[in-house]
Design an enzyme around this catalytic site. Structure first.
Site, PDB file in Angstrom:
ATOM      1  N   LYS A 108       0.835  -1.221   0.000  1.00 46.02           N
ATOM      2  CA  LYS A 108       0.000   0.000   0.000  1.00 46.02           C
ATOM      3  C   LYS A 108       0.860   1.258   0.000  1.00 46.02           C
ATOM      4  CE  LYS A 108      -3.906  -2.088   0.059  1.00 46.02           C
ATOM      5  NZ  LYS A 108      -4.744  -2.152  -1.118  1.00 46.02           N
TER       6      LYS A 108
ATOM      7  N   LYS B  12      -1.344 -11.970  -9.274  1.00 42.89           N
ATOM      8  CA  LYS B  12      -2.694 -12.482  -9.006  1.00 42.89           C
ATOM      9  C   LYS B  12      -3.776 -11.588  -9.608  1.00 42.89           C
ATOM     10  CE  LYS B  12      -3.377  -9.936  -4.800  1.00 42.89           C
ATOM     11  NZ  LYS B  12      -4.106  -9.694  -3.605  1.00 42.89           N
TER      12      LYS B  12
ATOM     13  N   LYS C 140      -8.662  -6.592  -8.097  1.00 39.75           N
ATOM     14  CA  LYS C 140      -9.473  -5.433  -8.472  1.00 39.75           C
ATOM     15  C   LYS C 140      -8.586  -4.215  -8.702  1.00 39.75           C
ATOM     16  CE  LYS C 140     -11.866  -6.840  -4.496  1.00 39.75           C
ATOM     17  NZ  LYS C 140     -12.971  -7.290  -3.723  1.00 39.75           N
TER      18      LYS C 140
HETATM   19  P1  TYM Z   1     -10.064  -9.549  -0.316  1.00 44.66           P
HETATM   20  O1  TYM Z   1     -11.363  -8.834  -0.234  1.00 44.66           O
HETATM   21  O2  TYM Z   1      -8.924  -8.894  -1.011  1.00 44.66           O
HETATM   22  O3  TYM Z   1     -10.274 -10.954  -1.009  1.00 44.66           O
HETATM   23  C1  TYM Z   1     -11.298 -11.829  -0.553  1.00 44.66           C
HETATM   24  C2  TYM Z   1     -10.858 -13.267  -0.683  1.00 44.66           C
HETATM   25  O4  TYM Z   1     -10.550 -13.566  -2.042  1.00 44.66           O
HETATM   26  C3  TYM Z   1      -9.241 -14.094  -2.126  1.00 44.66           C
HETATM   27  N1  TYM Z   1      -8.610 -13.662  -3.376  1.00 44.66           N
HETATM   28  C4  TYM Z   1      -7.907 -14.494  -4.159  1.00 44.66           C
HETATM   29  N2  TYM Z   1      -7.611 -15.793  -4.051  1.00 44.66           N
HETATM   30  C5  TYM Z   1      -6.885 -16.359  -5.044  1.00 44.66           C
HETATM   31  N3  TYM Z   1      -6.452 -15.670  -6.130  1.00 44.66           N
HETATM   32  C6  TYM Z   1      -6.720 -14.357  -6.278  1.00 44.66           C
HETATM   33  N4  TYM Z   1      -6.312 -13.710  -7.363  1.00 44.66           N
HETATM   34  C7  TYM Z   1      -7.477 -13.703  -5.268  1.00 44.66           C
HETATM   35  N5  TYM Z   1      -7.927 -12.428  -5.092  1.00 44.66           N
HETATM   36  C8  TYM Z   1      -8.614 -12.420  -3.923  1.00 44.66           C
HETATM   37  C9  TYM Z   1      -8.491 -13.545  -0.919  1.00 44.66           C
HETATM   38  O5  TYM Z   1      -7.395 -14.361  -0.585  1.00 44.66           O
HETATM   39  C10 TYM Z   1      -9.581 -13.576   0.118  1.00 44.66           C
HETATM   40  O6  TYM Z   1      -9.697 -14.856   0.681  1.00 44.66           O
HETATM   41  N6  TYM Z   1      -8.337  -9.003   4.303  1.00 44.66           N
HETATM   42  C11 TYM Z   1      -9.241  -9.764   3.478  1.00 44.66           C
HETATM   43  C12 TYM Z   1     -10.687  -9.681   3.951  1.00 44.66           C
HETATM   44  C13 TYM Z   1     -10.864 -10.090   5.354  1.00 44.66           C
HETATM   45  C14 TYM Z   1     -10.794 -11.414   5.883  1.00 44.66           C
HETATM   46  C15 TYM Z   1     -11.026 -11.291   7.269  1.00 44.66           C
HETATM   47  C16 TYM Z   1     -10.569 -12.651   5.308  1.00 44.66           C
HETATM   48  C17 TYM Z   1     -11.111  -9.257   6.401  1.00 44.66           C
HETATM   49  N7  TYM Z   1     -11.232  -9.980   7.555  1.00 44.66           N
HETATM   50  C18 TYM Z   1     -11.038 -12.421   8.114  1.00 44.66           C
HETATM   51  C19 TYM Z   1     -10.566 -13.770   6.139  1.00 44.66           C
HETATM   52  C20 TYM Z   1     -10.809 -13.642   7.505  1.00 44.66           C
HETATM   53  C21 TYM Z   1      -9.171  -9.193   2.076  1.00 44.66           C
HETATM   54  O7  TYM Z   1      -8.847  -8.064   1.868  1.00 44.66           O
HETATM   55  O8  TYM Z   1      -9.607 -10.041   1.105  1.00 44.66           O
END
Ligand code: TYM
Length: 332
Positions: A111, A194, A197
């Site tokens: 970030k 990966k 968004k």
């Molecule tokens: P976020 O919103 O970026 O992504 C949500 C979930 O999607 C998975 N993901 C991917 N997996 C594989 N390949 C990709 N290209 C890919 N892009 C996204 C992420 O690994 C995630 O599982 N910090 C987390 C949200 C969160 C969370 C939590 C998750 C907040 N509190 C507690 C688990 C438990 C996040 O920003 O994910």
């Protein structure tokens, strides 16, 4: 019963990475475990969304969860900001998280690099809030993609540190989980890392978009001039296409293109056309269902309410116990 917790930030429509990294495991786990799946709207505040966008994004992720098959009767499906225990526990856990370790987290460093003008304190303590989401329900498993692995390590660290400080085996050590046995990284279409968004529209295949848009994005994915020697190793952007194909096509299709690559006979145009068709066949029924659920105000509000009630019951119990452990006592 063992417990499962996971969430997704509502910063846009769900993409293939979210599905294969997280939601597919949610679907498998909801039948066998005590599951808490949520929309991480507090986390999304680090990017300062407009109030109307925030609500619209939360609403669309809720509809997407439901359309993909999450069942509000089987799992607690809720919105993070509906659980007041979360920000309170976050305050307590922040007292026990250190600047150095927070600054070393890969997501924070990323970030600083990508948004140097908005390095807010919420970004720094993002892993603490995430740990709270997980610890508050005493999760055993957390289904996530590979990019979240470090956050899970930090979660265990914060939980264990609390246990040591208060000399109690209170928080459970959660493990990352994937339906494949190994954490998944879904590649993007633009050939770099990966699917994400933040890498822009052309990088992601989104569930709530039309067939023609999906076809165009896949046909534009980067390729090279083709293999020049037999059984050559694939460069990243080509391997990415094969990885995407492995997710949505059947194994004979994958085998066919793998063979033609090894023989130097591959035609990327044919491969992308087939990938686009298989992708459209996979996505379009889910998209139609999303559009139906999005119109069903009653279903959305009922699901969010049942989920909030279940999650609040679990979180309030933890908060009460944590307050006792910390030593808060009422004078009245
Ligand atoms: P976020 O919103 O970026 O992504 C949500 C979930 O999607 C998975 N993901 C991917 N997996 C594989 N390949 C990709 N290209 C890919 N892009 C996204 C992420 O690994 C995630 O599982 N910090 C987390 C949200 C969160 C969370 C939590 C998750 C907040 N509190 C507690 C688990 C438990 C996040 O920003 O994910």
């Amino acid at each position: 019963m063992e417990r499962v917790v996971s969430g997704i930030r509502p910063t846009g429509k769900l993409h293939l990475g979210n599905y294969f990294g997280a939601v597919k495991s949610f679907l498998q786990m909801q039948k066998e475990y005590d599951c808490f799946f949520f929309i991480a709207d507090l986390h999304s505040l680090t990017t300062h969304p407009k109030p109307s966008d925030l609500h619209a994004n939360v609403r669309s992720v809720l509809a997407e969860y439901l359309a993909m098959g999450l069942d509000p009767e089987q799992c607690a499906l809720f919105i993070q900001s509906d659980i007041p225990a979360i920000p309170e526990l976050y305050t307590y856990m922040n007292m026990n998280a250190y600047l150095g370790e927070l600054q070393r987290s890969a997501s924070f460093k990323e970030k600083i690099r990508t948004q140097p003008n908005n390095v807010n304190a919420g970004l720094l303590t993002y892993p603490v809030l995430m740990a709270v989401d997980i610890l508050v329900h005493h999760a055993d498993y957390v289904p996530v993609g590979k990019d979240q692995q470090q956050h899970l390590e930090m979660t265990r660290q914060f939980g264990n540190r609390f246990n040591r400080l208060y000399e109690q085996e209170y928080f459970t050590e959660p493990q990352a989980f994937s339906f494949t046995g190994e954490l998944v990284k879904v590649p993007g279409l633009t050939g770099q890392g990966k699917m994400s968004k933040s890498s822009g529209d052309a990088d992601t295949v989104i569930f709530n978009e039309d067939d023609e848009v999906i076809r165009k994005k896949i046909m534009r994915a980067k390729t090279d001039s083709g293999p020049t020697s037999l059984n050559q190793e694939k460069p990243e952007e080509i391997q990415n296409l094969f990885d995407l194909m492995a997710l949505v096509s059947d194994s004979s299709t994958l085998e066919h293109f793998d063979q033609s690559y090894a023989n130097c006979e591959i035609r990327y145009g044919d491969m992308k056309k087939k990938l686009a068709e298989d992708m459209v066949n996979f996505i379009s029924p889910i998209r139609e269902r999303i559009r139906e659920v999005e119109r069903d105000e009653g279903y959305l509000s009922k699901a969010a309410k049942i989920g909030a009630d279940k999650a609040n019951e679990s979180a309030n119990k933890t908060l009460k116990e944590v307050r006792e452990i910390i030593g808060f006592r009422k004078f009245y």
